[in-house]
Enzyme design. Structure first.
Site, PDB file in Angstrom:
ATOM      1  N   THR A 131       2.229 -11.021  20.067  1.00 43.01           N
ATOM      2  CA  THR A 131       3.097 -10.450  21.100  1.00 43.01           C
ATOM      3  C   THR A 131       2.505 -10.532  22.499  1.00 43.01           C
ATOM      4  O   THR A 131       1.275 -10.493  22.670  1.00 43.01           O
ATOM      5  CB  THR A 131       3.378  -8.961  20.774  1.00 43.01           C
ATOM      6  OG1 THR A 131       3.855  -8.308  21.956  1.00 43.01           O
ATOM      7  CG2 THR A 131       2.131  -8.215  20.330  1.00 43.01           C
ATOM      8  N   GLU A 133       2.399  -8.183  24.401  1.00 45.13           N
ATOM      9  CA  GLU A 133       1.685  -6.916  24.663  1.00 45.13           C
ATOM     10  C   GLU A 133       0.170  -7.111  24.646  1.00 45.13           C
ATOM     11  O   GLU A 133      -0.557  -6.284  25.189  1.00 45.13           O
ATOM     12  CB  GLU A 133       2.079  -5.866  23.618  1.00 45.13           C
ATOM     13  CG  GLU A 133       3.345  -5.112  23.949  1.00 45.13           C
ATOM     14  CD  GLU A 133       3.192  -4.141  25.113  1.00 45.13           C
ATOM     15  OE1 GLU A 133       2.253  -3.336  25.095  1.00 45.13           O
ATOM     16  OE2 GLU A 133       4.031  -4.188  26.030  1.00 45.13           O
ATOM     17  N   TYR A 154      -0.745  -0.161  19.955  1.00 42.92           N
ATOM     18  CA  TYR A 154       0.033  -1.269  19.360  1.00 42.92           C
ATOM     19  C   TYR A 154      -0.541  -2.609  19.827  1.00 42.92           C
ATOM     20  O   TYR A 154      -0.807  -3.503  19.016  1.00 42.92           O
ATOM     21  CB  TYR A 154       1.507  -1.145  19.767  1.00 42.92           C
ATOM     22  CG  TYR A 154       2.325  -2.389  19.479  1.00 42.92           C
ATOM     23  CD1 TYR A 154       2.772  -2.675  18.190  1.00 42.92           C
ATOM     24  CD2 TYR A 154       2.651  -3.288  20.501  1.00 42.92           C
ATOM     25  CE1 TYR A 154       3.519  -3.823  17.924  1.00 42.92           C
ATOM     26  CE2 TYR A 154       3.398  -4.431  20.247  1.00 42.92           C
ATOM     27  CZ  TYR A 154       3.828  -4.703  18.955  1.00 42.92           C
ATOM     28  OH  TYR A 154       4.554  -5.835  18.700  1.00 42.92           O
ATOM     29  N   LYS A 158      -2.327  -5.480  17.550  1.00 46.47           N
ATOM     30  CA  LYS A 158      -1.787  -6.846  17.532  1.00 46.47           C
ATOM     31  C   LYS A 158      -2.811  -7.860  18.035  1.00 46.47           C
ATOM     32  O   LYS A 158      -2.778  -9.020  17.622  1.00 46.47           O
ATOM     33  CB  LYS A 158      -0.507  -6.912  18.364  1.00 46.47           C
ATOM     34  CG  LYS A 158       0.705  -6.310  17.664  1.00 46.47           C
ATOM     35  CD  LYS A 158       1.242  -7.263  16.591  1.00 46.47           C
ATOM     36  CE  LYS A 158       2.575  -6.818  16.028  1.00 46.47           C
ATOM     37  NZ  LYS A 158       3.111  -7.754  15.049  1.00 46.47           N
TER      38      LYS A 158
HETATM   39  P1  NAP Z   1      11.437  -4.288  14.035  1.00 47.36           P
HETATM   40  O1  NAP Z   1      12.915  -4.487  14.188  1.00 47.36           O
HETATM   41  O2  NAP Z   1      10.828  -3.005  14.453  1.00 47.36           O
HETATM   42  O3  NAP Z   1      11.093  -4.549  12.487  1.00 47.36           O
HETATM   43  C1  NAP Z   1       9.842  -4.230  11.958  1.00 47.36           C
HETATM   44  C2  NAP Z   1       9.856  -4.497  10.470  1.00 47.36           C
HETATM   45  O4  NAP Z   1       8.581  -4.155   9.911  1.00 47.36           O
HETATM   46  C3  NAP Z   1      10.898  -3.684   9.674  1.00 47.36           C
HETATM   47  O5  NAP Z   1      11.416  -4.485   8.650  1.00 47.36           O
HETATM   48  C4  NAP Z   1      10.062  -2.555   9.090  1.00 47.36           C
HETATM   49  O6  NAP Z   1      10.592  -2.000   7.916  1.00 47.36           O
HETATM   50  C5  NAP Z   1       8.791  -3.333   8.765  1.00 47.36           C
HETATM   51  N1  NAP Z   1       7.614  -2.490   8.569  1.00 47.36           N
HETATM   52  C6  NAP Z   1       7.108  -1.548   9.392  1.00 47.36           C
HETATM   53  N2  NAP Z   1       5.973  -1.015   8.877  1.00 47.36           N
HETATM   54  C7  NAP Z   1       5.770  -1.624   7.681  1.00 47.36           C
HETATM   55  C8  NAP Z   1       4.803  -1.506   6.663  1.00 47.36           C
HETATM   56  N3  NAP Z   1       3.785  -0.640   6.761  1.00 47.36           N
HETATM   57  N4  NAP Z   1       4.898  -2.301   5.570  1.00 47.36           N
HETATM   58  C9  NAP Z   1       5.920  -3.173   5.444  1.00 47.36           C
HETATM   59  N5  NAP Z   1       6.892  -3.317   6.357  1.00 47.36           N
HETATM   60  C10 NAP Z   1       6.810  -2.560   7.471  1.00 47.36           C
HETATM   61  O7  NAP Z   1      10.649  -5.459  14.787  1.00 47.36           O
HETATM   62  P2  NAP Z   1      11.191  -6.859  15.353  1.00 47.36           P
HETATM   63  O8  NAP Z   1      11.699  -6.646  16.724  1.00 47.36           O
HETATM   64  O9  NAP Z   1      12.027  -7.501  14.324  1.00 47.36           O
HETATM   65  O10 NAP Z   1       9.815  -7.637  15.510  1.00 47.36           O
HETATM   66  C11 NAP Z   1       9.269  -8.402  14.430  1.00 47.36           C
HETATM   67  C12 NAP Z   1       7.768  -8.549  14.631  1.00 47.36           C
HETATM   68  O11 NAP Z   1       7.515  -9.227  15.861  1.00 47.36           O
HETATM   69  C13 NAP Z   1       6.999  -7.248  14.732  1.00 47.36           C
HETATM   70  O12 NAP Z   1       5.725  -7.468  14.132  1.00 47.36           O
HETATM   71  C14 NAP Z   1       6.833  -7.009  16.211  1.00 47.36           C
HETATM   72  O13 NAP Z   1       5.682  -6.237  16.462  1.00 47.36           O
HETATM   73  C15 NAP Z   1       6.702  -8.424  16.712  1.00 47.36           C
HETATM   74  N6  NAP Z   1       7.186  -8.701  18.065  1.00 47.36           N
HETATM   75  C16 NAP Z   1       8.441  -8.323  18.428  1.00 47.36           C
HETATM   76  C17 NAP Z   1       8.912  -8.654  19.681  1.00 47.36           C
HETATM   77  C18 NAP Z   1      10.297  -8.258  20.128  1.00 47.36           C
HETATM   78  O14 NAP Z   1      10.541  -8.259  21.348  1.00 47.36           O
HETATM   79  N7  NAP Z   1      11.213  -7.979  19.231  1.00 47.36           N
HETATM   80  C19 NAP Z   1       8.093  -9.366  20.571  1.00 47.36           C
HETATM   81  C20 NAP Z   1       6.821  -9.754  20.143  1.00 47.36           C
HETATM   82  C21 NAP Z   1       6.390  -9.433  18.881  1.00 47.36           C
HETATM   83  P3  NAP Z   1      11.677  -0.772   7.965  1.00 47.36           P
HETATM   84  O15 NAP Z   1      13.020  -1.435   8.221  1.00 47.36           O
HETATM   85  O16 NAP Z   1      11.551  -0.177   6.621  1.00 47.36           O
HETATM   86  O17 NAP Z   1      11.264   0.128   9.088  1.00 47.36           O
HETATM   87  N1  GDD Z   2      11.700   2.183  24.604  1.00 42.88           N
HETATM   88  C1  GDD Z   2      11.945   2.646  25.832  1.00 42.88           C
HETATM   89  N2  GDD Z   2      12.730   3.757  25.989  1.00 42.88           N
HETATM   90  N3  GDD Z   2      11.410   2.004  26.889  1.00 42.88           N
HETATM   91  C2  GDD Z   2      11.707   2.466  28.124  1.00 42.88           C
HETATM   92  C3  GDD Z   2      12.524   3.578  28.342  1.00 42.88           C
HETATM   93  C4  GDD Z   2      13.048   4.277  27.221  1.00 42.88           C
HETATM   94  O1  GDD Z   2      13.756   5.261  27.321  1.00 42.88           O
HETATM   95  N4  GDD Z   2      12.642   3.766  29.684  1.00 42.88           N
HETATM   96  C5  GDD Z   2      11.932   2.811  30.282  1.00 42.88           C
HETATM   97  N5  GDD Z   2      11.347   2.021  29.346  1.00 42.88           N
HETATM   98  C6  GDD Z   2      10.457   0.884  29.624  1.00 42.88           C
HETATM   99  C7  GDD Z   2       9.136   0.935  28.890  1.00 42.88           C
HETATM  100  O2  GDD Z   2       8.223   1.813  29.550  1.00 42.88           O
HETATM  101  C8  GDD Z   2       8.724  -0.538  28.953  1.00 42.88           C
HETATM  102  O3  GDD Z   2       8.095  -0.806  30.171  1.00 42.88           O
HETATM  103  C9  GDD Z   2      10.060  -1.290  28.923  1.00 42.88           C
HETATM  104  O4  GDD Z   2      11.085  -0.302  29.177  1.00 42.88           O
HETATM  105  C10 GDD Z   2      10.361  -1.988  27.605  1.00 42.88           C
HETATM  106  O5  GDD Z   2      10.196  -1.055  26.562  1.00 42.88           O
HETATM  107  P1  GDD Z   2      10.624  -1.406  25.053  1.00 42.88           P
HETATM  108  O6  GDD Z   2      12.020  -1.875  25.009  1.00 42.88           O
HETATM  109  O7  GDD Z   2      10.237  -0.250  24.204  1.00 42.88           O
HETATM  110  O8  GDD Z   2       9.747  -2.703  24.717  1.00 42.88           O
HETATM  111  P2  GDD Z   2       8.198  -3.008  24.923  1.00 42.88           P
HETATM  112  O9  GDD Z   2       8.103  -4.075  25.975  1.00 42.88           O
HETATM  113  O10 GDD Z   2       7.392  -1.794  25.099  1.00 42.88           O
HETATM  114  O11 GDD Z   2       7.814  -3.624  23.499  1.00 42.88           O
HETATM  115  C11 GDD Z   2       8.668  -4.589  22.877  1.00 42.88           C
HETATM  116  O12 GDD Z   2       8.280  -5.885  23.264  1.00 42.88           O
HETATM  117  C12 GDD Z   2       6.953  -6.275  22.862  1.00 42.88           C
HETATM  118  C13 GDD Z   2       6.712  -7.698  23.398  1.00 42.88           C
HETATM  119  O13 GDD Z   2       6.340  -7.628  24.752  1.00 42.88           O
HETATM  120  C14 GDD Z   2       8.565  -4.379  21.361  1.00 42.88           C
HETATM  121  O14 GDD Z   2       9.544  -5.181  20.725  1.00 42.88           O
HETATM  122  C15 GDD Z   2       7.180  -4.786  20.845  1.00 42.88           C
HETATM  123  O15 GDD Z   2       7.199  -4.764  19.412  1.00 42.88           O
HETATM  124  C16 GDD Z   2       6.885  -6.213  21.334  1.00 42.88           C
HETATM  125  O16 GDD Z   2       5.618  -6.629  20.898  1.00 42.88           O
END
Ligand code: NAP
Ligand code: GDD
Length: 346
Positions: A131, A133, A154, A158
């Site tokens: 990620t 992050e 987190y 990661k």
């Molecule tokens: P998500 O919607 O939060 O899904 C996370 C998944 O992990 C869910 O299926 C959850 O299961 C499962 N999980 C959590 N803890 C677990 C555990 N201990 N054992 C087995 N399964 C577990 O995340 P996503 O947005 O699809 O992201 C997929 C991956 O990419 C994550 O690793 C995230 O950190 C990474 N990532 C996401 C983004 C983004 O912007 N979306 C960007 C960069 C990296 P439940 O449904 O049971 O909760």
């Molecule tokens: N969640 C959330 N809720 N974020 C907020 C809010 C709120 O009410 N208000 C402002 N924010 C700001 C957060 O402080 C952050 O700067 C930004 O919105 C994005 O927050 P999130 O949508 O929670 O995403 P993230 O960037 O912290 O993390 C996501 O992206 C990562 C990749 O850069 C997640 O999907 C991570 O799993 C992923 O790795």
């Protein structure tokens, strides 16, 4: 030809649900690891799970990334050609409240899978969901070579996962690659992430189902892409001759406030902000306060600005994002609008 076997951890999540569909379309047999919960957690993949035609192509198994035995047994039984490790405690704010669990699941969980591949002596290709992050507050644009200095438990978990993946690749010759993905969103994005939270909240305000939307930092910048485009990139990463790490991003970034303006435009709503810091308030065309700041959504440390340089992916994988920011927001707004109007008619 025998169909390839892919194991997806995190198959019930946003990315897992899209990746499963993508791989099924490529004729893979898809195995998914799911967690036992007291309520149903398979909403995003129920159509696949309940499809009798997919009975032999789509299989779910209970397990947990924190439970070595379940990981080992599953990998030993399936002997997958490819593993996509998408499971994680993926919420940055929550990781400050549950740091030990986050390290265990999102960090050591990756090691558990790599150790299973190593000790079972498998030829399995491994994809790690890394990620943006991990860059923390390193100046944008961030690439594979940028300094990695995360700002949350987190991000630290990661970064460990990112590095242990590289170490098993270089040290043990395992085919293991990191996809360093910047934020990506969709119609099935979790509702506690800011994009979906804003859209849901403003749609509900528009339909008079909610009065105010409470948010945290409006000034953080993110590089937001569309999740279905990114799962194709994950697959491409594992189709390379040699394992390697790749940034997937759009190269553009917007503040949370920009995102709010965009959503309001899509909903034909006017919004005007007044005040500063915790007293900043967003008013609608009737002068009613519809967005307020709640400091409980602030993080102890913030990642201020993410914007990815995906030129390596473009050159090597021939990957680039297909869906524009505007198109993604439009799709997400339309989806939540329909969902909220639909729930009125039930
Ligand atoms: P998500 O919607 O939060 O899904 C996370 C998944 O992990 C869910 O299926 C959850 O299961 C499962 N999980 C959590 N803890 C677990 C555990 N201990 N054992 C087995 N399964 C577990 O995340 P996503 O947005 O699809 O992201 C997929 C991956 O990419 C994550 O690793 C995230 O950190 C990474 N990532 C996401 C983004 C983004 O912007 N979306 C960007 C960069 C990296 P439940 O449904 O049971 O909760
Ligand atoms: N969640 C959330 N809720 N974020 C907020 C809010 C709120 O009410 N208000 C402002 N924010 C700001 C957060 O402080 C952050 O700067 C930004 O919105 C994005 O927050 P999130 O949508 O929670 O995403 P993230 O960037 O912290 O993390 C996501 O992206 C990562 C990749 O850069 C997640 O999907 C991570 O799993 C992923 O790795």
């Amino acid at each position: 030809m025998l169909s390839k076997k892919a194991l997806i951890t995190g198959i019930t999540g946003q990315d897992g649900s899209y990746l499963a569909r993508f791989l099924l379309n490529k004729n893979y047999t898809v195995y998914g690891l799911i967690r036992r919960a007291s309520t149903f957690n398979t909403k995003r993949i129920d159509d696949l799970h309940n499809n009798v035609k997919l009975k032999k192509k789509f299989k779910l198994f209970y397990g947990d990334l924190t439970d070595e035995t379940s990981i080992n047994n599953l990998i030993k039984d399936i002997q997958p050609n490819e593993i996509y490790n998408l499971a994680a405690q993926s919420h940055v704010k929550v990781s400050f409240e549950n740091p030990v669990y986050t390290a265990n699941a999102s960090g050591i969980g990756t090691l558990r899978i790599l150790e299973a591949i190593r000790t079972l002596n498998l030829k399995t290709k491994f994809y790690q969901a890394s990620t943006s992050e991990i860059f923390g507050n390193t100046k944008p644009p961030q690439s594979e070579n940028s300094i990695m200095r995360p700002c949350s438990p987190y991000g630290a978990a990661k970064l460990y996962a990112n590095e242990i993946t590289r170490i098993y690749r270089e040290g043990f010759g395992i085919y293991a690659s990191n996809g360093i993905l910047f934020n990506h969103e969709s119609e099935v994005r979790g509702e506690t992430f800011v994009t979906r939270k804003i859209i849901k909240g403003l749609v509900r305000i528009k339909l008079n189902k909610q009065k105010t939307l409470l948010l945290g930092n409006l000034y953080a910048k993110r590089d937001w892409g569309y999740a279905p485009d990114y799962v194709e990139g994950m697959w491409k990463i594992l189709q390379q001759k040699k394992p390697d790490d790749f940034v997937l991003a759009t190269g553009k970034s917007y503040t949370v406030k920009n995102f709010i303006y965009k959503v309001c435009k899509n909903l034909n709503m006017k919004i005007k902000f007044k005040g500063k810091y915790e007293k900043e308030i967003g008013y609608n065309e009737n002068g009613r306060a519809i967005i307020k700041i709640d400091p409980k959504y602030y993080r102890p440390l913030e990642v201020n600005s993410l914007r990815g340089n995906f030129s390596k992916a473009q050159k090597v994988l021939k990957w680039k994002p297909k869906t524009s920011f505007s198109e993604m927001v439009r799709k997400m707004v339309l989806n939540d609008y329909k969902e909220e109007v639909g729930s009125n008619n039930k």
